[in-house]
Design a protein around this motif. Sequence first.
Motif, PDB file in Angstrom:
ATOM      1  N   ASP A  38       0.890  -1.137   0.006  1.00  0.00           N
ATOM      2  CA  ASP A  38      -0.155   0.048  -0.042  1.00  0.00           C
ATOM      3  C   ASP A  38       1.029   1.418  -0.003  1.00  0.00           C
ATOM      4  OD1 ASP A  38      -2.745   0.646  -0.336  1.00  0.00           O
ATOM      5  OD2 ASP A  38      -2.685   1.955   1.436  1.00  0.00           O
ATOM      6  N   LYS A  39       2.176   1.163   0.430  1.00  0.00           N
ATOM      7  CA  LYS A  39       2.936   2.350   0.136  1.00  0.00           C
ATOM      8  C   LYS A  39       3.241   2.800  -1.475  1.00  0.00           C
ATOM      9  CE  LYS A  39       6.412   2.530   3.713  1.00  0.00           C
ATOM     10  NZ  LYS A  39       5.894   1.569   4.608  1.00  0.00           N
ATOM     11  N   THR A  40       2.995   1.611  -2.105  1.00  0.00           N
ATOM     12  CA  THR A  40       2.785   2.129  -3.567  1.00  0.00           C
ATOM     13  C   THR A  40       1.372   2.387  -4.083  1.00  0.00           C
ATOM     14  OG1 THR A  40       4.581   0.472  -3.665  1.00  0.00           O
ATOM     15  CG2 THR A  40       3.639   1.066  -5.677  1.00  0.00           C
ATOM     16  N   VAL A  41       0.430   1.690  -3.690  1.00  0.00           N
ATOM     17  CA  VAL A  41      -1.039   1.859  -4.329  1.00  0.00           C
ATOM     18  C   VAL A  41      -1.552   3.083  -3.540  1.00  0.00           C
ATOM     19  CG1 VAL A  41      -3.168   0.810  -4.656  1.00  0.00           C
ATOM     20  CG2 VAL A  41      -0.884  -0.797  -4.797  1.00  0.00           C
ATOM     21  N   ASN A  42      -1.560   3.243  -2.388  1.00  0.00           N
ATOM     22  CA  ASN A  42      -2.326   4.289  -1.530  1.00  0.00           C
ATOM     23  C   ASN A  42      -3.659   4.174  -1.641  1.00  0.00           C
ATOM     24  OD1 ASN A  42      -2.225   6.430   0.077  1.00  0.00           O
ATOM     25  ND2 ASN A  42      -2.459   8.006  -1.382  1.00  0.00           N
ATOM     26  N   ALA A  43      -4.310   3.097  -1.492  1.00  0.00           N
ATOM     27  CA  ALA A  43      -5.509   2.595  -1.622  1.00  0.00           C
ATOM     28  C   ALA A  43      -6.306   2.925  -0.119  1.00  0.00           C
ATOM     29  CB  ALA A  43      -5.871   1.199  -1.897  1.00  0.00           C
ATOM     30  N   PHE A  44      -5.401   2.868   0.921  1.00  0.00           N
ATOM     31  CA  PHE A  44      -5.985   3.091   2.230  1.00  0.00           C
ATOM     32  C   PHE A  44      -5.535   4.378   2.869  1.00  0.00           C
ATOM     33  CE2 PHE A  44      -6.514  -1.461   1.626  1.00  0.00           C
ATOM     34  CZ  PHE A  44      -7.702  -1.669   2.421  1.00  0.00           C
ATOM     35  N   LEU A  45      -6.349   5.033   3.583  1.00  0.00           N
ATOM     36  CA  LEU A  45      -6.118   6.301   4.341  1.00  0.00           C
ATOM     37  C   LEU A  45      -5.841   5.709   5.829  1.00  0.00           C
ATOM     38  CD1 LEU A  45      -8.643   8.862   3.095  1.00  0.00           C
ATOM     39  CD2 LEU A  45      -6.188   8.762   2.496  1.00  0.00           C
ATOM     40  N   TYR A  46      -6.436   4.722   6.295  1.00  0.00           N
ATOM     41  CA  TYR A  46      -6.459   4.186   7.489  1.00  0.00           C
ATOM     42  C   TYR A  46      -6.661   2.768   7.697  1.00  0.00           C
ATOM     43  CZ  TYR A  46      -8.200   3.364  12.583  1.00  0.00           C
ATOM     44  OH  TYR A  46      -8.104   2.926  13.888  1.00  0.00           O
ATOM     45  N   VAL A  47      -5.775   1.942   8.270  1.00  0.00           N
ATOM     46  CA  VAL A  47      -5.952   0.397   8.594  1.00  0.00           C
ATOM     47  C   VAL A  47      -6.108   0.159   9.967  1.00  0.00           C
ATOM     48  CG1 VAL A  47      -4.764  -1.552   8.252  1.00  0.00           C
ATOM     49  CG2 VAL A  47      -4.258   0.307   6.591  1.00  0.00           C
ATOM     50  N   ASP A  48      -7.335  -0.454  10.303  1.00  0.00           N
ATOM     51  CA  ASP A  48      -7.718  -0.701  11.525  1.00  0.00           C
ATOM     52  C   ASP A  48      -7.355  -2.342  11.900  1.00  0.00           C
ATOM     53  OD1 ASP A  48      -8.873  -0.831  13.956  1.00  0.00           O
ATOM     54  OD2 ASP A  48     -10.494   0.569  13.481  1.00  0.00           O
ATOM     55  N   THR A  49      -6.063  -2.434  12.112  1.00  0.00           N
ATOM     56  CA  THR A  49      -5.353  -3.929  12.167  1.00  0.00           C
ATOM     57  C   THR A  49      -6.262  -4.546  13.548  1.00  0.00           C
ATOM     58  OG1 THR A  49      -3.430  -3.223  11.577  1.00  0.00           O
ATOM     59  CG2 THR A  49      -3.295  -5.131  12.905  1.00  0.00           C
ATOM     60  N   GLU A  50      -6.220  -3.849  14.506  1.00  0.00           N
ATOM     61  CA  GLU A  50      -6.661  -4.464  15.778  1.00  0.00           C
ATOM     62  C   GLU A  50      -8.116  -5.103  15.732  1.00  0.00           C
ATOM     63  OE1 GLU A  50      -6.632  -2.529  20.280  1.00  0.00           O
ATOM     64  OE2 GLU A  50      -4.720  -2.459  19.265  1.00  0.00           O
ATOM     65  N   ARG A  51      -9.066  -4.041  15.324  1.00  0.00           N
ATOM     66  CA  ARG A  51     -10.512  -4.295  15.292  1.00  0.00           C
ATOM     67  C   ARG A  51     -10.610  -5.103  14.058  1.00  0.00           C
ATOM     68  NH1 ARG A  51     -14.526   0.621  15.997  1.00  0.00           N
ATOM     69  NH2 ARG A  51     -13.053   1.912  14.711  1.00  0.00           N
ATOM     70  N   ALA A  52      -9.897  -5.362  13.093  1.00  0.00           N
ATOM     71  CA  ALA A  52     -10.086  -6.227  12.046  1.00  0.00           C
ATOM     72  C   ALA A  52      -9.677  -7.703  12.589  1.00  0.00           C
ATOM     73  CB  ALA A  52      -8.859  -5.947  10.968  1.00  0.00           C
ATOM     74  N   LEU A  53      -8.778  -7.888  13.315  1.00  0.00           N
ATOM     75  CA  LEU A  53      -8.092  -9.039  13.916  1.00  0.00           C
ATOM     76  C   LEU A  53      -9.396  -9.514  14.876  1.00  0.00           C
ATOM     77  CD1 LEU A  53      -4.700  -8.512  13.950  1.00  0.00           C
ATOM     78  CD2 LEU A  53      -5.829 -10.347  12.523  1.00  0.00           C
ATOM     79  N   SER A  54      -9.779  -8.767  15.737  1.00  0.00           N
ATOM     80  CA  SER A  54     -10.778  -9.074  16.799  1.00  0.00           C
ATOM     81  C   SER A  54     -12.088  -9.439  15.987  1.00  0.00           C
ATOM     82  CB  SER A  54     -10.758  -7.725  17.823  1.00  0.00           C
ATOM     83  OG  SER A  54     -12.191  -7.580  17.812  1.00  0.00           O
ATOM     84  N   ALA A  55     -12.603  -8.940  14.862  1.00  0.00           N
ATOM     85  CA  ALA A  55     -13.695  -9.212  14.173  1.00  0.00           C
ATOM     86  C   ALA A  55     -13.465 -10.463  13.770  1.00  0.00           C
ATOM     87  CB  ALA A  55     -14.137  -8.222  13.276  1.00  0.00           C
ATOM     88  N   ALA A  56     -12.552 -11.010  13.067  1.00  0.00           N
ATOM     89  CA  ALA A  56     -12.092 -12.283  12.760  1.00  0.00           C
ATOM     90  C   ALA A  56     -12.173 -13.091  13.756  1.00  0.00           C
ATOM     91  CB  ALA A  56     -10.517 -12.068  11.703  1.00  0.00           C
ATOM     92  N   ARG A  57     -11.351 -13.046  14.935  1.00  0.00           N
ATOM     93  CA  ARG A  57     -11.368 -13.814  15.966  1.00  0.00           C
ATOM     94  C   ARG A  57     -12.880 -14.296  16.346  1.00  0.00           C
ATOM     95  NH1 ARG A  57      -6.742 -11.348  17.739  1.00  0.00           N
ATOM     96  NH2 ARG A  57      -7.823  -9.896  18.798  1.00  0.00           N
ATOM     97  N   ALA A  58     -13.796 -13.280  16.376  1.00  0.00           N
ATOM     98  CA  ALA A  58     -15.262 -13.626  16.856  1.00  0.00           C
ATOM     99  C   ALA A  58     -15.988 -14.626  16.045  1.00  0.00           C
ATOM    100  CB  ALA A  58     -15.843 -12.241  16.866  1.00  0.00           C
TER     101      ALA A  58
END
Lengths: 503, 99
Positions: A38-58
């Motif tokens: 994404d340094k190259t593509v710049n698709a994301f303005l914000y990545v929510d690693t913590e909540r993404a992983l916690s949603a996946a765990r659920a």
Amino acid sequence: MSDLTRLTAAELADKIQKKDVSAVEVAQAHLDRIAAVDKTVNAFLYVDTERALSAARAVDEDVAAGREPASPLAGVPLALKDVFVMEGAPTTCGSKILEGWSPPYDATVTRKLLEAGVVILGKTNMDEFAMGSSTENSAFGPSRNPWDLDRIPGGSGGGSSASLAAFEAPLAIGTDTGGSIRQPGSVTGTVGVKPTYGGVSRYGLVAFSSSLDQGGPCARTVLDAALLHEVIGGHDPLDSTSIDAPVPPVVAAARDGARGDLSGMRIGIVTEFQGDGYQAGVTAAFVQAVETLKGLGAEVVEVSCPHFDYALPAYYLIAPSEASSNLARFDAMRYGLRTGDDSANSAEQVMALTREAGFGAEVKRRIMIGTYALSSGYYDAYYGQAQKVRTLITQDFEKAFESVDVLISPTTPTTAFRIGERADDPMAMYLADLCTIPANLAGTPAMSVPAGLSDEDGLPVGLQVMAPALAEPRMYKVAAAFEAARDAASGGALIHRVPELEA
Amino acid sequence: MPNISRDEVAHLARLARLAVTEDELDTFAGQLDVILQSVARVGEVAAEDIPPTSHAVPLTNVFREDLVRPGLTQQQALAGAPAAEDGRFRVPRILGEEA
């Protein structure tokens, strides 16, 4: 396991339910991919690693406990356009005026995604307040098209389309006011759907042009888009323009279409959307697509929609007029940027200084055009006349749908243009929306499905399929049948021909 | 029709609460003129007897029960404010010097 990022949403959901892979592994694979490219593509303005992983765990806990999945997309990662609010995740709409703002509530679309067990990876880049066709109007730099990093990924939802084509996410959410889902889909070889106006709630969607804005699904396959459509669609009492009717059965239609039989389907080519001004490779891919549709048993005829030529000018009066009103909320008082609050300046001066500092050039242009079009003395000739043209465009659709089931055209007249190429020429930029705007003005559904690659530059071309209000199943059926035939003819999905990004 | 002048752009900017710079006035005057000339094409359509459309789908007013439901707390409402004081939004003075 990087190839997890190459799978479709349907495949990922299936593997998660079968315990072939965990939702956490799927989320982590996509987060790793984002970190790598994404340094190259710049698709994301914000990545929510913590909540993404916690949603996946659920989701993994549900699977382990043998509970029914929350939805057919449970555990599948998604990129959310930064125009929908999500509590606790910064929402900027690509604007400096909202930089650092953290919304205190979830949009209905966000809530439905979370309740469906969809794993929201983060927020995607966009033209400021969804005004643009390239993401060059983002205050945070343009996103890049994975097919050619010197080119635009479309706009306004270019972060969402780029994230799909870069395999950073298998699903994304966009909003389409004049083509901001379909045109990015077209230039990145992905699928983008604008539902019937009112089909997906606008609650928590930061308003650009309220009578035109419509959220919708973005994906790499027609079936994935349909699955997402059914998750986000439906009536919402919090949106007064939401349609109080069941979501059209688009997943069944996509599966039906994939069987490859379009006999009995009547398809109309829009006469006005071909010829001069269309890139040769776009025309060639479109003509080839028409042959494919005929081969699937569809009856294809030409249909004239004479007022479609006036859709672009009508849109560039109506949308700026509504924007000039909607963006009045950015007044430096309750949220967002404040500039020049030095105790000497009045509230009104602070407001003007803040809006000057916080808005980019295109937003200012549109606010001023809207202000002009709504001024007394000009109102009848501009805004009033544009509203009448809007009626005539709706009537053109109604007449066309008396003789055909769906209409088709190229999604946009050219393939992805180069970053910078149209940046100083607003009118040239507006032409990217030429074919997509009529459906916004009429409120009817439309989608873009990859048609093929253009001969002269090897870049993706989109086929637009338009249907009557609430008749989404028809366009999904046509798009799914076309997709299956196109993939079969060229030995695989178009998207897998995107060049490998340097990680 | 248009031919929008620099002064007119300055007037629009004032109405829209945009403290644009002198350079911007030059750029915007040219660009707005091109855009407005182009969109003025809507006037070519004979539409005298055509009713205007403001919304794609017919709208009817929707009522709901007048029931209390949770809203934002004061803290949440103020969380995004550029300035707050005593549990309220703090705003710059709202009256001019001469008032």
